[in-house]
Design an enzyme around this catalytic site. Structure first.
Site, PDB file in Angstrom:
ATOM      1  N   HIS A   1      36.850  38.482  46.073  1.00 40.82           N
ATOM      2  CA  HIS A   1      35.736  37.564  46.347  1.00 40.82           C
ATOM      3  C   HIS A   1      36.025  36.633  47.522  1.00 40.82           C
ATOM      4  O   HIS A   1      35.095  35.973  48.016  1.00 40.82           O
ATOM      5  CB  HIS A   1      35.426  36.707  45.123  1.00 40.82           C
ATOM      6  CG  HIS A   1      34.934  37.474  43.943  1.00 40.82           C
ATOM      7  ND1 HIS A   1      33.867  38.339  44.014  1.00 40.82           N
ATOM      8  CD2 HIS A   1      35.373  37.502  42.646  1.00 40.82           C
ATOM      9  CE1 HIS A   1      33.666  38.887  42.815  1.00 40.82           C
ATOM     10  NE2 HIS A   1      34.561  38.394  41.979  1.00 40.82           N
TER      11      HIS A   1
ATOM     12  N   ASP B   1      36.103  46.688  39.895  1.00 44.67           N
ATOM     13  CA  ASP B   1      36.030  45.430  39.159  1.00 44.67           C
ATOM     14  C   ASP B   1      34.592  45.212  38.678  1.00 44.67           C
ATOM     15  O   ASP B   1      33.636  45.736  39.268  1.00 44.67           O
ATOM     16  CB  ASP B   1      36.466  44.291  40.082  1.00 44.67           C
ATOM     17  CG  ASP B   1      36.629  42.959  39.371  1.00 44.67           C
ATOM     18  OD1 ASP B   1      37.762  42.622  39.005  1.00 44.67           O
ATOM     19  OD2 ASP B   1      35.609  42.246  39.201  1.00 44.67           O
TER      20      ASP B   1
ATOM     21  N   HIS C   1      32.772  42.776  39.021  1.00 43.68           N
ATOM     22  CA  HIS C   1      31.983  41.990  39.973  1.00 43.68           C
ATOM     23  C   HIS C   1      32.104  42.573  41.375  1.00 43.68           C
ATOM     24  O   HIS C   1      33.153  43.078  41.769  1.00 43.68           O
ATOM     25  CB  HIS C   1      32.476  40.540  39.998  1.00 43.68           C
ATOM     26  CG  HIS C   1      32.542  39.901  38.646  1.00 43.68           C
ATOM     27  ND1 HIS C   1      33.624  40.067  37.796  1.00 43.68           N
ATOM     28  CD2 HIS C   1      31.659  39.104  37.993  1.00 43.68           C
ATOM     29  CE1 HIS C   1      33.404  39.395  36.674  1.00 43.68           C
ATOM     30  NE2 HIS C   1      32.219  38.811  36.769  1.00 43.68           N
TER      31      HIS C   1
ATOM     32  N   ASP D   1      38.153  43.833  33.761  1.00 37.69           N
ATOM     33  CA  ASP D   1      37.001  43.127  33.202  1.00 37.69           C
ATOM     34  C   ASP D   1      35.813  44.047  32.942  1.00 37.69           C
ATOM     35  O   ASP D   1      34.759  43.584  32.487  1.00 37.69           O
ATOM     36  CB  ASP D   1      36.582  41.943  34.072  1.00 37.69           C
ATOM     37  CG  ASP D   1      36.496  42.262  35.544  1.00 37.69           C
ATOM     38  OD1 ASP D   1      36.747  43.426  35.934  1.00 37.69           O
ATOM     39  OD2 ASP D   1      36.188  41.342  36.336  1.00 37.69           O
TER      40      ASP D   1
END
Length: 344
Positions: A161, A196, A198, A285
């Site tokens: 990110h 991931d 996200h 995740d």
């Protein structure tokens, strides 16, 4: 197979994070790395203590002022005469038209959201997270024909990110981008496949107008889900990079077979690109019981995932990033590693 880590990554201990109008208990905490390290120990695999490669590969990706903020921001924060919290944390987000005059302005400029506070030892941990990833890249650069085709980096805090000049989503330095750039003198084409939960908006931003680094991301739909403003299918890249950015947003609630349908599409893009090296951003995740999960991948699913990656038959560097169901990280990482080692 080589596995890398460094104890200094445990020093970063965020106190909280702010999201959706609430203060939450930290999920990205040192206990994650402790749990991950149990997996190679249980499997009788050696973990290499990462050595220092240096700051230059970091500055090749991130703006100087941003890196300076990450390194020195805490000391400036604590030096304020006004009462401040234990961490650098802003409630003002203003990256543009901001000259960065004073630590409060710098925080407003360089912190993109409320999930990336900077404490006393944050720089030490994020620096060694990047160094851990760089050790795997350095090994590839120093080898002739890569003999260690699989290298796993237990990196914490995560990086995908982190933008060129902004921290967010528990991320500060973009390890995937840093090692992709570091590999470029020897390897002309790099593919980054990100599974991931996200979307890695930082990776996308850094390589959006380039065709030498392909990005393929499988993630939860960003509509009302972090990072909220990027990760849609129509984001294909710009200029000569058009077509080299590929997003596969999953509807929330996608089951394991659905997850792998998207993974297969991402892998098809990687195969067509035919890279010299693959970087895999691995997020635990996506596990069914993870507090961040919007899909339902089982422990066995991580074995299945690594088998698919192994079948690419390319040198691969795995960056272990997201994953907040701490009690299952050991088991899930063992399953993932087994996909590479079981028939060796």
């Amino acid at each position: 197979m080589k596995i890398y880590s460094h104890e200094n990554q445990k020093l970063h201990k965020p106190k909280s994070f702010y999201s959706r109008g609430k203060i939450h208990q930290p999920q990205e905490k040192p206990e994650r790395l402790t749990a991950l390290l149990r997996a190679p120990e249980a499997m009788g695999l050696n973990v290499i203590d990462a050595k220092e490669i240096g700051i230059d590969p970091i500055l090749a990706v991130h703006d100087f002022g941003y890196v300076e903020f990450l390194k020195n921001g805490y000391d400036e924060w604590i030096a304020l005469e006004d009462e401040v919290g234990e961490e650098v944390q802003t409630s003002i987000y203003m990256p543009h038209n901001n000259f960065g005059l004073g630590i409060l302005a710098k925080a407003a400029k360089y912190q993109a959201d409320g999930s990336a506070p900077i404490g006393k030892y944050t720089w030490t941990s994020i620096y060694w997270s990047a160094q851990t990833a760089l050790n795997a890249a350095d090994a590839l650069l120093k080898e002739g024909e890569p003999s260690n085709k699989v290298q796993i980096c237990l990196t914490r805090p995560a990086g995908h990110h982190a933008r060129k000049s902004a921290a967010g989503g528990f991320c500060y330095l973009n390890n995937a981008a840093i090692i992709a750039e570091y590999l470029k003198p020897k390897f002309k084409k790099i593919a980054i496949i990100d599974t991931d939960m996200h979307h890695g908006q930082g990776i996308q931003e850094i390589f959006y107008n380039r065709k030498d680094v392909l990005y393929a991301s499988v993630h939860g739909s960003p509509i009302n889900f972090y990072p909220i403003v990027s990760g849609h299918e129509h984001e294909k890249g710009e200029g000569e990079g058009y077509g080299y950015n590929n997003n596969f947003p999953m509807p929330h609630g996608t089951d394991e077979d659905g997850f792998f349908n998207y993974v297969d599409k991402a892998i098809d893009k990687v195969k067509l690109f035919n890279p010299d090296v693959v970087i895999h951003v691995l997020g635990f995740d996506v596990y069914k019981d993870d507090p961040q999960a919007k899909c339902n991948v089982s422990t066995n699913g991580f074995f299945r995932l690594s088998k698919k990656l192994k079948a690419l038959n390319k040198p691969i560097i795995i960056l272990v990033e997201g994953g907040y169901c701490i009690e299952k990280l050991n088991e899930n990482l063992q399953a993932f590693i087994s996909g590479f080692t079981l028939d060796e």
